[in-house]
Design an enzyme around this catalytic site. Structure first.
Site, short mmCIF file in Angstrom:
data_model
loop_
_atom_site.label_atom_id
_atom_site.label_comp_id
_atom_site.label_asym_id
_atom_site.label_seq_id
_atom_site.Cartn_x
_atom_site.Cartn_y
_atom_site.Cartn_z
N ARG A 72 0.91 -1.15 0.00
CA ARG A 72 0.00 0.00 0.00
C ARG A 72 0.95 1.20 0.00
O ARG A 72 1.90 1.23 0.76
CB ARG A 72 -0.91 -0.04 1.23
N ASP A 103 -10.02 -2.30 -5.93
CA ASP A 103 -10.62 -1.00 -6.16
C ASP A 103 -9.63 0.17 -5.97
O ASP A 103 -9.52 1.06 -6.82
CB ASP A 103 -11.79 -0.90 -5.17
N THR A 126 -9.16 -9.26 -6.24
CA THR A 126 -9.52 -8.91 -4.87
C THR A 126 -10.53 -9.90 -4.33
O THR A 126 -11.51 -10.20 -5.02
CB THR A 126 -10.10 -7.48 -4.78
N ASP A 128 -12.53 -9.26 -2.10
CA ASP A 128 -13.77 -8.52 -1.79
C ASP A 128 -14.78 -8.63 -2.95
O ASP A 128 -15.96 -8.44 -2.75
CB ASP A 128 -13.48 -7.03 -1.55
N ASP A 130 -15.32 -6.59 -5.31
CA ASP A 130 -16.08 -5.33 -5.36
C ASP A 130 -15.72 -4.46 -6.57
O ASP A 130 -15.90 -3.25 -6.55
CB ASP A 130 -15.88 -4.53 -4.06
N ARG A 172 -14.74 -5.74 3.27
CA ARG A 172 -14.92 -4.28 3.44
C ARG A 172 -16.40 -3.92 3.32
O ARG A 172 -17.21 -4.45 4.07
CB ARG A 172 -14.05 -3.50 2.45
P1 ADP Z 1 -6.87 -2.61 -3.15
O1 ADP Z 1 -6.32 -2.39 -4.50
O2 ADP Z 1 -6.74 -4.02 -2.70
O3 ADP Z 1 -8.29 -2.05 -3.02
P2 ADP Z 1 -5.89 -0.33 -1.57
O4 ADP Z 1 -7.24 0.29 -1.44
O5 ADP Z 1 -5.05 -0.38 -0.36
O6 ADP Z 1 -5.94 -1.83 -2.12
O7 ADP Z 1 -5.09 0.48 -2.71
C1 ADP Z 1 -3.80 0.10 -3.09
C2 ADP Z 1 -2.98 1.29 -3.43
O8 ADP Z 1 -3.54 1.98 -4.56
C3 ADP Z 1 -2.89 2.38 -2.36
O9 ADP Z 1 -1.98 2.07 -1.34
C4 ADP Z 1 -2.41 3.57 -3.20
O10 ADP Z 1 -1.03 3.49 -3.43
C5 ADP Z 1 -3.14 3.34 -4.51
N1 ADP Z 1 -4.33 4.22 -4.57
C6 ADP Z 1 -5.53 4.03 -3.99
N2 ADP Z 1 -6.36 5.07 -4.21
C7 ADP Z 1 -5.65 5.96 -4.96
C8 ADP Z 1 -5.93 7.25 -5.51
N3 ADP Z 1 -7.12 7.84 -5.35
N4 ADP Z 1 -4.94 7.88 -6.21
C9 ADP Z 1 -3.72 7.28 -6.38
N5 ADP Z 1 -3.41 6.08 -5.88
C10 ADP Z 1 -4.34 5.42 -5.18
#
Ligand code: ADP
Length: 320
Positions: A72, A103, A126, A128, A130, A172
């Site tokens: 992350r 997402d 994922t 999730d 979602d 989530r």
């Molecule tokens: P997932 O992809 O499993 O939903 P996260 O929600 O933790 O996991 O998102 C993974 C990474 O994507 C974040 O740590 C960040 O680096 C990047 N990210 C998420 N939202 C944004 C955003 N609005 N703008 C730029 N990078 C983003």
């Protein structure tokens, strides 16, 4: 020779390794030079990008998690770091990038595609489940099987005692894992964030069932509900008068040996992603719905809210 890279971002899922293995094979098949980006968006910023070879991916297909590791990245949320990330790719002559993520990762990918001249393609990955416009994301099948095995084990002990078991699944804000698991585990109660609930509604029915000789209950609850598993468990003790235990399945839901379905889908997703990039699609996501693959624009994917499958909700009506 054109170059193409792959990275994993956000929560890892089982079968990412199958996708990575096939990415290498399919890239070579298409005369592309494949690159690995390690540690997700963090690795992109830190230039942790290496040429991939067949030997890197031997013996990984059966392993959960991701050999590329994930992350992350709060730095990636800032434009100044995204410039560095894209610069690192450009310096290596890479203008095609596949992103395995959920997402959040797709929101990051959306920014990349808007801000820079780079072709990106997302593969929904994922547990999730979602991602809008896709019925299925990589890893979901394995995760559902892990949950099924866990609930089957809990049922063995539940039936030996007179107890209610409240089992919390991940997801989530999305109740998909709980919804499918409640159905495939024959639960008596299902609580998910998408459906308002009133515990009083269950009270009369459950009490009557206990007086008719029911020995145990299985309740499946999603982590995104307004209560938590412990308080639902307390409700069983106080309102139904049956001893109760809460089990939070947690991270075991991510792990495990990837299922046949997830491995096969990983291969198919990768083929579609590489083909899309070779076909000059700049910003697409490979989606799978109604048993078909379809390329969707990233704008539509991040701009649409995922709805739960109505037919599954209908099946689960007696538990809701
Ligand atoms: P997932 O992809 O499993 O939903 P996260 O929600 O933790 O996991 O998102 C993974 C990474 O994507 C974040 O740590 C960040 O680096 C990047 N990210 C998420 N939202 C944004 C955003 N609005 N703008 C730029 N990078 C983003």
């Amino acid at each position: 020779m054109q170059s193409i890279a792959i990275l994993c971002s956000g929560g890892d899922v089982s079968s990412m390794n199958a996708a990575i293995k096939h990415f290498v094979e399919y890239s070579f098949e298409n005369s592309l030079t494949p690159y690995f980006v390690y540690d997700g968006y963090e690795g992109l910023i830190d230039n942790n990008i290496k040429k991939a070879s067949y030997s890197d991916v031997s013996g990984i297909i059966n392993r959960g998690g991701t050999m590329l590791r994930s992350s992350r990245s709060s730095r990636f949320m800032k434009y100044s770091y995204r410039i560095i990330a894209v610069d690192n790719l450009k310096k290596l002559g890479i203008d095609m990038l596949i992103i395995l993520g959920g997402d959040g990762s797709f929101r990051g990918m959306h920014k990349l595609s808007k801000e820079f001249d780079i072709k990106v393609c997302g593969v929904p990955s994922t547990i999730d489940n979602d991602i809008a416009l896709s019925d299925y994301s990589l890893g979901v099948d394995t995760s559902l099987n892990v949950i099924k095995n866990a609930i089957d084990s809990i049922r063995d002990t539940a039936s030996s005692f007179k107890r209610a078991f409240v089992i919390e699944t991940m997801g989530r804000d999305c109740g998909f894992l709980a919804l499918v698991s409640s159905l495939t585990s024959g639960a008596e109660m299902l609580l998910i964030p998408e459906v308002e609930y009133d515990l009083d509604k269950y009270k009369h029915r459950f009490k009557q069932q206990v007086s008719n000789g029911r020995n145990y209950f299985i309740a499946v609850v999603s982590e995104g509900i307004k209560d938590d598993a412990q308080s639902i468990s307390k409700w069983f003790e106080e309102e139904i008068g049956i001893e109760s235990r809460a089990t939070i399945l947690g991270h075991i839901q991510r792990g495990s040996n990837p299922s046949v379905y997830d491995r096969l889908m990983a291969y198919k997703f990768i083929n579609h992603a590489v083909d899309a990039l070779l076909d000059n699609k700049k910003s697409s996501v490979v989606c799978h719905s109604d048993s078909n693959f379809k390329l969707e624009n990233i704008d539509d994917v991040v701009g649409t809210k995922k709805e739960l499958d109505c037919s599954l909700l209908k099946l689960a009506k007696s538990m809701l």
